[in-house]
Structure formats: C-alpha cells, structure tokens
Design an enzyme around this catalytic site. Structure first.
Site, PDB file in Angstrom:
ATOM      1  N   HIS A  91      -1.533   3.821  -1.662  1.00  0.00           N
ATOM      2  CA  HIS A  91      -2.607   4.747  -1.289  1.00  0.00           C
ATOM      3  C   HIS A  91      -2.677   5.941  -2.237  1.00  0.00           C
ATOM      4  CE1 HIS A  91      -3.970   2.560   2.078  1.00  0.00           C
ATOM      5  NE2 HIS A  91      -2.984   2.861   2.910  1.00  0.00           N
ATOM      6  N   GLN A 147     -17.557   4.814   4.278  1.00  0.00           N
ATOM      7  CA  GLN A 147     -18.036   6.031   4.942  1.00  0.00           C
ATOM      8  C   GLN A 147     -17.787   6.076   6.446  1.00  0.00           C
ATOM      9  OE1 GLN A 147     -21.726   6.315   2.133  1.00  0.00           O
ATOM     10  NE2 GLN A 147     -21.984   7.842   3.716  1.00  0.00           N
ATOM     11  N   GLU A 201       0.828  -1.235   0.000  1.00  0.00           N
ATOM     12  CA  GLU A 201       0.000   0.000   0.000  1.00  0.00           C
ATOM     13  C   GLU A 201       0.857   1.278   0.000  1.00  0.00           C
ATOM     14  OE1 GLU A 201      -1.554  -3.000   0.346  1.00  0.00           O
ATOM     15  OE2 GLU A 201      -3.450  -1.932   0.130  1.00  0.00           O
ATOM     16  N   TYR A 259       3.590   1.914   1.885  1.00  0.00           N
ATOM     17  CA  TYR A 259       4.276   2.252   3.139  1.00  0.00           C
ATOM     18  C   TYR A 259       5.788   1.983   3.014  1.00  0.00           C
ATOM     19  CZ  TYR A 259      -0.336   2.858   5.233  1.00  0.00           C
ATOM     20  OH  TYR A 259      -1.597   3.312   5.526  1.00  0.00           O
ATOM     21  N   ARG A 263       2.938  -8.683   4.114  1.00  0.00           N
ATOM     22  CA  ARG A 263       1.955  -8.155   3.154  1.00  0.00           C
ATOM     23  C   ARG A 263       2.719  -7.530   2.006  1.00  0.00           C
ATOM     24  NH1 ARG A 263      -3.463  -4.836   4.041  1.00  0.00           N
ATOM     25  NH2 ARG A 263      -4.353  -5.243   1.988  1.00  0.00           N
TER      26      ARG A 263
HETATM   27  P1  NAP Z   1     -26.362  17.187  -0.476  1.00  0.00           P
HETATM   28  O1  NAP Z   1     -25.054  16.528  -0.322  1.00  0.00           O
HETATM   29  O2  NAP Z   1     -26.867  18.049   0.587  1.00  0.00           O
HETATM   30  O3  NAP Z   1     -26.304  17.997  -1.830  1.00  0.00           O
HETATM   31  C1  NAP Z   1     -27.365  18.757  -2.307  1.00  0.00           C
HETATM   32  C2  NAP Z   1     -26.854  19.775  -3.324  1.00  0.00           C
HETATM   33  O4  NAP Z   1     -27.924  20.559  -3.753  1.00  0.00           O
HETATM   34  C3  NAP Z   1     -25.833  20.681  -2.718  1.00  0.00           C
HETATM   35  O5  NAP Z   1     -24.646  20.457  -3.461  1.00  0.00           O
HETATM   36  C4  NAP Z   1     -26.389  22.099  -2.858  1.00  0.00           C
HETATM   37  O6  NAP Z   1     -25.348  22.826  -3.484  1.00  0.00           O
HETATM   38  C5  NAP Z   1     -27.597  21.939  -3.748  1.00  0.00           C
HETATM   39  N1  NAP Z   1     -28.783  22.634  -3.253  1.00  0.00           N
HETATM   40  C6  NAP Z   1     -29.257  22.672  -2.002  1.00  0.00           C
HETATM   41  N2  NAP Z   1     -30.397  23.380  -1.944  1.00  0.00           N
HETATM   42  C7  NAP Z   1     -30.654  23.795  -3.197  1.00  0.00           C
HETATM   43  C8  NAP Z   1     -31.684  24.593  -3.791  1.00  0.00           C
HETATM   44  N3  NAP Z   1     -32.685  25.069  -3.069  1.00  0.00           N
HETATM   45  N4  NAP Z   1     -31.614  24.818  -5.095  1.00  0.00           N
HETATM   46  C9  NAP Z   1     -30.608  24.343  -5.840  1.00  0.00           C
HETATM   47  N5  NAP Z   1     -29.602  23.602  -5.334  1.00  0.00           N
HETATM   48  C10 NAP Z   1     -29.622  23.333  -4.038  1.00  0.00           C
HETATM   49  O7  NAP Z   1     -27.489  16.124  -0.722  1.00  0.00           O
HETATM   50  P2  NAP Z   1     -27.571  14.857  -1.686  1.00  0.00           P
HETATM   51  O8  NAP Z   1     -26.649  14.914  -2.825  1.00  0.00           O
HETATM   52  O9  NAP Z   1     -29.014  14.748  -1.968  1.00  0.00           O
HETATM   53  O10 NAP Z   1     -27.121  13.685  -0.760  1.00  0.00           O
HETATM   54  C11 NAP Z   1     -27.882  13.333   0.394  1.00  0.00           C
HETATM   55  C12 NAP Z   1     -27.042  12.532   1.364  1.00  0.00           C
HETATM   56  O11 NAP Z   1     -26.701  11.293   0.834  1.00  0.00           O
HETATM   57  C13 NAP Z   1     -25.761  13.241   1.744  1.00  0.00           C
HETATM   58  O12 NAP Z   1     -25.550  13.105   3.121  1.00  0.00           O
HETATM   59  C14 NAP Z   1     -24.723  12.481   1.013  1.00  0.00           C
HETATM   60  O13 NAP Z   1     -23.493  12.457   1.728  1.00  0.00           O
HETATM   61  C15 NAP Z   1     -25.321  11.094   0.913  1.00  0.00           C
HETATM   62  N6  NAP Z   1     -24.799  10.454  -0.289  1.00  0.00           N
HETATM   63  C16 NAP Z   1     -23.492  10.125  -0.330  1.00  0.00           C
HETATM   64  C17 NAP Z   1     -22.971   9.565  -1.461  1.00  0.00           C
HETATM   65  C18 NAP Z   1     -21.514   9.188  -1.512  1.00  0.00           C
HETATM   66  O14 NAP Z   1     -21.004   8.994  -2.546  1.00  0.00           O
HETATM   67  N7  NAP Z   1     -20.821   9.066  -0.408  1.00  0.00           N
HETATM   68  C19 NAP Z   1     -23.754   9.355  -2.560  1.00  0.00           C
HETATM   69  C20 NAP Z   1     -25.093   9.708  -2.496  1.00  0.00           C
HETATM   70  C21 NAP Z   1     -25.598  10.279  -1.361  1.00  0.00           C
HETATM   71  P3  NAP Z   1     -25.386  24.395  -3.694  1.00  0.00           P
HETATM   72  O15 NAP Z   1     -26.110  24.963  -2.507  1.00  0.00           O
HETATM   73  O16 NAP Z   1     -23.953  24.812  -3.771  1.00  0.00           O
HETATM   74  O17 NAP Z   1     -26.070  24.593  -4.968  1.00  0.00           O
HETATM   75 FE1  SF4 Z   2     -16.683   0.284   5.956  1.00  0.00          FE
HETATM   76 FE2  SF4 Z   2     -18.977  -0.696   6.884  1.00  0.00          FE
HETATM   77 FE3  SF4 Z   2     -18.974   0.692   4.603  1.00  0.00          FE
HETATM   78 FE4  SF4 Z   2     -17.911  -1.777   4.770  1.00  0.00          FE
HETATM   79  S1  SF4 Z   2     -20.059  -1.207   5.006  1.00  0.00           S
HETATM   80  S2  SF4 Z   2     -16.985  -0.025   3.788  1.00  0.00           S
HETATM   81  S3  SF4 Z   2     -17.019  -1.745   6.789  1.00  0.00           S
HETATM   82  S4  SF4 Z   2     -18.447   1.462   6.614  1.00  0.00           S
END
Ligand code: NAP
Ligand code: SF4
Length: 678
Positions: free
Chosen positions: A256, A343, A168, A170, A218
């Site tokens: 990494h 996450q 990785e 290291y 590893r």
């Molecule tokens: P979000 O992360 O809150 O993003 C919403 C986006 O909409 C923001 O980028 C915001 O950007 C924009 N926005 C907010 N209010 C608005 C309005 N009134 N008009 C226009 N644009 C507006 O929400 P999400 O994408 O729906 O995700 C929801 C949750 O799911 C989050 O916690 C996210 O972390 C999680 N999720 C994570 C992943 C991942 O890959 N880890 C994937 C999917 C979902 P601006 O205000 O800059 O425009």
């Molecule tokens: Fe990490 Fe749990 Fe997501 Fe698996 S499911 S990647 S262990 S947080």
C-alpha cells in the site's frame, strides 16, 4: 457443454475434496460492514446477491485474528465463539446459490491505524502514525495460535476455508521482505527465515482444520518497494507454501505504501498477469491472477493463455453483482463495468465510510436501495442525458414506469464524454456503453437533439419530471478573459487547438485531468500500451525480475508542453483529490515538470500571456493558451420556482441541483435513489 466464448471462465475447478463452479473469484474488499455484528444481515445480502450473480468463490473483507492485527480500532475480529453467529448469515446466504466462500484473515501489522500495532521490526510505515512494537519469539508463536484459532472458528461458521493475507504490505508481507524485516533471529535474515512465520501458520491451520478445508494464501508477487523480494524469492515462498498445505495461491501486487499505481484506472488491464504466470510455472496448486481485470475478454485471455487457473475481481463485482451470469449468457454489453476510479469503494474505506460503488450505488446497500416493481406505472420525463439522468431514467423504467429521456445534444453521456478522452480514463467509455444498453433494454424512449422546455413537458402530460440538466463550465471573469486564447476545459477536451505554453486555471480534478491531457502528444494510443506504462512508472517488465521488489528507475518522456497549474487557495494542489488516486495524478504532473502555483490572484490576459499576483508581486506567465478549469455552474432554467403551479411533480438531481460538489458518484446515486422512490 458451454456454448459461449468464455469457456475457460466458466469451467469448474476441481480441488479433489470440493469443486468451485467456475474460475471467478470475488476478491477481498473491505466494505466496513464486516466490522459490526449488527451489519451482518446487510453483509449477507451483499454477498448473497453476488453468489446469485454466479461467482464461483467469494473472499470476505479482512477479519483480524486478534486485537494487535486490527486495521482500524475495533475492526472485525474472529477470536471467540461469540463471533461466529453473524458470520453464519453470510455463509448461508452464499451457499444457498452454490458458491463457496473463504474468510480472509488479515493481520495489519504496522499498517494498523491503532496503537497496538506490531511488526517484524519496529519500523514505522509511511501510511500509519503508529510505530509498531517488534514481535518477540513468544508473541510470534502466540500469533500463529491466534491464526489457527481464527481459522477453526471460521470453519465452525460454515466457511469453506480461509484466505491468509500475505501481501499488500500487511504483517506477513512485512516478515517476508527485507523492507521491514531486519531481524537476526529465526524469523529474519534469509528468505528461509523470513517466510517461516507464513509457512508455520499454514502448516498449523492445515493440521487443525484437516484436508477438506481450503487454505488460500495471498502472496505478494511484486512488492514494488525498495528491499522488496526478487521473483526468485517469491517462487521460493510459493513452493514452501504449497508444501505446507496451501490449496490456492492468490496474487498480491504492490505494498500500500508503494508509489507505483497498481489498481487505478490508468493501470492497463491485466498489467500483472505475467508475474502470476511466472509463479504458476513453479507450483502445482491453482494460482489466481489479480488486479485490473474487469471484463470477460481480459479474464478469458489470461485463463486461455494458461497464465492462471482463476481470475480475481473485487471492485468489478461491486460494480456488477451479475458479472458472471451475464458472461455465461453472452450479455457482455450489459455488464456495468468497474472503471477503477476508487471513488466510492477504497476512498470510502480510507475515510472509514461504508464502501459502495460509483457506477452501482446498490453495492453494499442491497437491503436499503431496492428497485421494486412500481405499483402504478407513471409517465416520467427525464431532462438531461448525463449520468444522473441516465441513472434515474433506467432505474425508473426498470421498475415499470414509462420514461422519456430528453437530451439536447446528439449523444448521451454528459461530462463522461469529456472524461473518457483524458489519458488513463478510457474506462469511462464503458459506463456510457452500459447506460446506452440499459436505455434500450428497459424501454426508455430516448429523444436526442431535443431541447425541451417546460411548456412542452406540461403539454405532454408527464406525472413526474426529473431535471438532470447538469452544468456548464464556469467562465473566468477578468480583463482579457474573452480573448480567443482563453478556452474552457470542455473546449480543450473536445479538441480545440492549444499552444505550447499553457496556464491551467483551477486545480480541482478537472484541472489535473486537463494538465495530463495536455502533457502528452495528441493521438497517443489509448489505452496506454503496457510496455510504455511500465517504463513510465519503473515497473520491471521481466516476470523473472531480479530487481528489488520488481521496481526500477522510471523513464519519463519529456512533456510536449510547458504547463502551469494554478489555484487561489494556499493549500497544496490536489489536496481534494481522491485518497487512493490523487497521489498518482500529483506524481504524474510532478514527473512531467508541471509548475504548480498556489495562492495566485488572476489579473489579466494579454497577448503576452497571463498576469498573476503571487506573494504580493505581479508576474507574467508567458503562455499561449489559458485553460479555465474553475468548476461549474448549474443549468436549471427548466426547474419551476417554488410558487409556480405545474401539472407534473418536478425533481432536480446531479450537477443541476448542486454544481459545487458535482461528482459522478452523487449524480448516479441521486438518480437511482429518486427513481427507486417514484
Ligand atoms: P473543483 O474540484 O470544484 O475545482 C475547481 C477549481 O477551480 C478549484 O480548485 C478552485 O480553486 C477553482 N475556482 C473556483 N472558482 C473559481 C473562479 N471563480 N475563478 C478561478 N478559479 C476558481 O471542480 P472540477 O475540477 O471542475 O471538478 C468537478 C468535479 O468532478 C469534482 O467533484 C471532482 O471531484 C470531480 N472530478 C474528479 C476527478 C478525480 O480525479 N477524482 C477528476 C475530474 C473531476 P481556487 O478557488 O483555490 O482557485
Ligand atoms: Fe470502486 Fe465502483 Fe469505481 Fe470500481 S467503479 S473503482 S468498484 S467505485
């Protein structure tokens, strides 16, 4: 004689001087608990639960042999007799259940996030702000002594052996590869010199610790960085390590800093087993396969094909401590599958928070989140069958409460039903499956297609009501936003027709997901076939690769749509995505020519497209469809106002409680924590 179809997983591995009871290795995963002696009771409970769950061999998170080797300031170190005592709690907790445990010795080299960093050559890594000092000949010899001292202390602490972290990217990997090692002395140059450091460490530990001590190494079998090793060089190192006294050879994939994903959910299962198989042909010690192995069928297939002697899983054992016991008793549908989201585990580690698991909030919190039998069973209603509701319902029922789960639609799963159709997120199916099985096993009464109201809840006489009614997508409120070409992300992911030119409004996780969904032709095979994935990311498919580090030019299929991804903020798009997975999403969109615009004001939607203001100028984006991914709003009509009198106690969790920070990690944890208290 085993009677399940997982005979290869469950077969003991005899090492001559000791036996590992099955072929499952819990791989090293830094939880953060190993860094502070006062957290060792928690660490012992965490490992003890996994040993009880049937795993054969556990490898701890990385412990440094000296200060220079710290990954983080004052990280876990083993270099004095005083360091032993807390580790004894861990080894005892594991041995009690018949499992073996190795302590991983990790010297971070230039990946250390601290000012004492050292490396083969003074070349700064792209992932640490600290430039390393080049180790002198004398310092290398001192470091070898530190490894030996560390291993002998680990032996005293009751470990069955050590794992030497050599992959990785290291320290030892930095010496093994020309990517960092530009020395011209006996520790640099050809592979014989570059591997000298690793080989001398193994020889010295073997000499000091004797024959009855497991030394696992590893080894990076695929560096995935420029100037990385070829398979021929990897095999040369593997053979030398065997000669030097290694007992087990573990697989490491990718540095990494590599810009090819190796563990995120879009990487196909068992994507790298063939590289391990190639190395295995050339050594006679047992070899361990690793990366994206999360379910018994995948593990069994690798072992049955003779590609490896053991399979390593780290995150899947965070997700389910009882993975092995469930496999041994053919309860595969009860496994809480790791969805490779990172996450709550790796993203936490990188933020210096305790690692846990999105689908299992008890991971690394075994002594704090405890599901005791309920003293007095209650009647509990859970309203909403998304992950928050399912988590609350199943934990409450497992404690002996009588739980009814109301879901307005025809199926449980909530937002996960949308996520699971995004390319590369197929694993999300598994979480829904897991909860469905738990609903059945724990005796939750599930009422689908039931839009319950408060009067009904009061009539039925519940003691507690858990409101987990989730969210609805936030609508766009500009002129023209009621036009038929404006769709919510939920409509798109459920299959609404979308034109060839698209504007995606909102660049959060869902805006990125929807863009990826729209880039590829519909009805693509899911999950992505390995060969397609290798082509897309430039991974040499030949296990006997001669390319540098096993990477080669990527082949990108042209996107099927022209996409704009827009946000109002002026920060880079995707800045809020997960540390260990966000870069993969950003790279995907960039490679597929998604145009990312920030600092945008939305004006109107017309038949011509979407009018925006950018840098003070009005501009028309000629698009056929506008997809709104502007976050969510909570649904909580059923929740009583503070002054209202109700018969039941009401609680609110997940997206219904707070839509702004909606995420599955918080939703599942809140459900479990509440249910543990009731
Ligand atoms: P979000 O992360 O809150 O993003 C919403 C986006 O909409 C923001 O980028 C915001 O950007 C924009 N926005 C907010 N209010 C608005 C309005 N009134 N008009 C226009 N644009 C507006 O929400 P999400 O994408 O729906 O995700 C929801 C949750 O799911 C989050 O916690 C996210 O972390 C999680 N999720 C994570 C992943 C991942 O890959 N880890 C994937 C999917 C979902 P601006 O205000 O800059 O425009
Ligand atoms: Fe990490 Fe749990 Fe997501 Fe698996 S499911 S990647 S262990 S947080």
């Amino acid at each position: 004689m085993t009677t399940t179809s997982y005979a290869n997983i469950l077969k003991p591995l005899h090492l001559g001087f000791t036996t590992i009871k099955n072929r499952v290795v819990m791989g090293s995963m830094h939880t953060g608990l190993e860094d502070r002696f006062y957290n060792y009771p928690k660490l012992a409970a965490y490992f003890g639960e996994r040993a009880k769950g049937g795993v054969g061999l556990i490898i701890t998170g990385g412990i440094s042999p000296n200060r220079q080797g710290w990954l983080l300031p004052a990280g876990g170190t083993m270099n004095t007799l005083g360091d032993i005592a807390p580790h004894r709690l861990v080894t005892h907790a594991v041995h009690k259940h018949g499992a073996k445990i190795l302590m991983q010795i990790l010297h971070a080299g230039r990946y250390g996030y601290q000012p004492f960093v050292v490396s083969a050559s003074p070349i700064k890594s792209p992932i640490s702000p600290f430039k390393p000092r080049q180790l002198s000949d004398k310092q290398i010899l001192d470091t070898i002594d530190d490894y030996v001292h560390c291993a002998s202390l680990a032996k005293k602490a009751g470990y069955d052996g050590v794992e030497i972290m050599g992959s990785e990217g290291y320290l030892l990997n930095q010496f093994l590869s020309r990517h960092v090692n530009q020395r011209t002395d006996r520790w640099g140059g050809d592979i014989e010199n570059r591997m000298r450091f690793a080989v001398e460490i193994v020889k010295a530990i073997r000499e000091k610790a004797g024959e009855k001590f497991i030394i696992c190494f590893r080894l990076s079998m695929l560096d995935l960085v420029h100037d990385g090793n070829t398979m021929n060089e990897v095999i040369t190192v593997a053979k030398a390590l065997e000669q030097a006294g290694v007992t087990l050879l573990n697989t490491g994939i990718g540095w990494h800093e590599a810009r090819i994903p190796t563990i995120v959910t879009s990487v196909p299962r068992a994507a790298f087993a063939d590289y391990t198989a190639e190395v295995k042909k050339h050594v006679s010690i047992p070899v361990i396969a690793s990366n994206r192995i999360n379910m018994p069928d995948t593990a069994e297939a690798i072992l049955a094909a003779g590609k490896a002697d053991m399979v390593q899983m780290a995150r899947p054992l965070l997700a389910d401590a009882f993975w092995v016991n469930k496999t041994a008793t053919n309860r595969i549908d009860e496994i809480n599958t790791c969805i490779a989201c990172n996450q709550a585990c790796l993203d936490h580690t990188f933020k210096n928070q305790r690692a846990t698991c999105l689908v299992n909030p008890r991971a690394a919190f075994e002594t704090e989140l405890v599901y005791l039998k309920a003293a007095k069973p209650k009647r509990i209603a859970v309203v909403g069958g998304g992950v928050a509701g399912m988590s609350a319902a199943t934990v409450a029922a497992s404690r002996g409460h009588h739980v009814t789960l109301f879901e307005a639609s025809s199926d449980v799963g909530g937002q996960f039903n949308l996520a699971k159709v995004v390319p590369g997120k197929e694993e999300f199916h598994e979480t829904i499956r897991y909860f469905k099985v738990q609903i059945e096993k724990t005796g939750v009464e599930l009422r689908l297609n039931t839009q319950v109201n408060r009067e009904q809840l009061e009539r039925e006489g519940f003691d507690e009501v858990i409101v987990a009614t989730g969210v609805v997508p936030r609508a766009l409120k500009i002129e023209g936003s009621d036009a038929p070409q404006v769709l919510s992300y939920a409509e798109v992911l459920r299959g609404a027709p979308v034109g060839d030119r698209v504007a995606v409004i909102g660049a959060g996780g869902i805006g990125f997901d929807v863009s990826e969904f729209l880039l590829k032709p519909p009805h693509q095979p899911q999950p992505q076939p390995l060969a397609d994935w290798q082509r897309e990311w430039g991974v040499d498919p030949n296990p006997n690769y001669v390319s540098e580090g096993g990477s080669q030019p990527a082949h990108i299929e042209p996107p099927v749509r022209e996409i704009y991804l827009l946000q109002r903020k002026t920060t880079p798009l995707g800045a809020g995505l997960g540390k260990t997975s966000g870069w993969v999403h950003r790279a995907q969109l960039k490679k597929h020519q998604v145009r990312m615009l920030r600092g945008v004001q939305y004006k109107t939607v017309t038949d011509e497209g979407l009018w925006i203001e950018l840098a003070g100028h009005d501009q028309l984006l000629r698009v056929d469809t506008v997809v709104v991914c502007a976050g969510q709003e909570s649904v909580k009509d059923i929740m009583p106002q503070a002054a209202e009198k109700t018969l039941a106690n009401y609680h609110i969790i997940g997206g219904a409680k707070l839509a702004a920070e909606l995420d599955a990690k918080r939703a599942i944890r809140e459900g479990a924590e509440l249910a543990a208290r009731l």
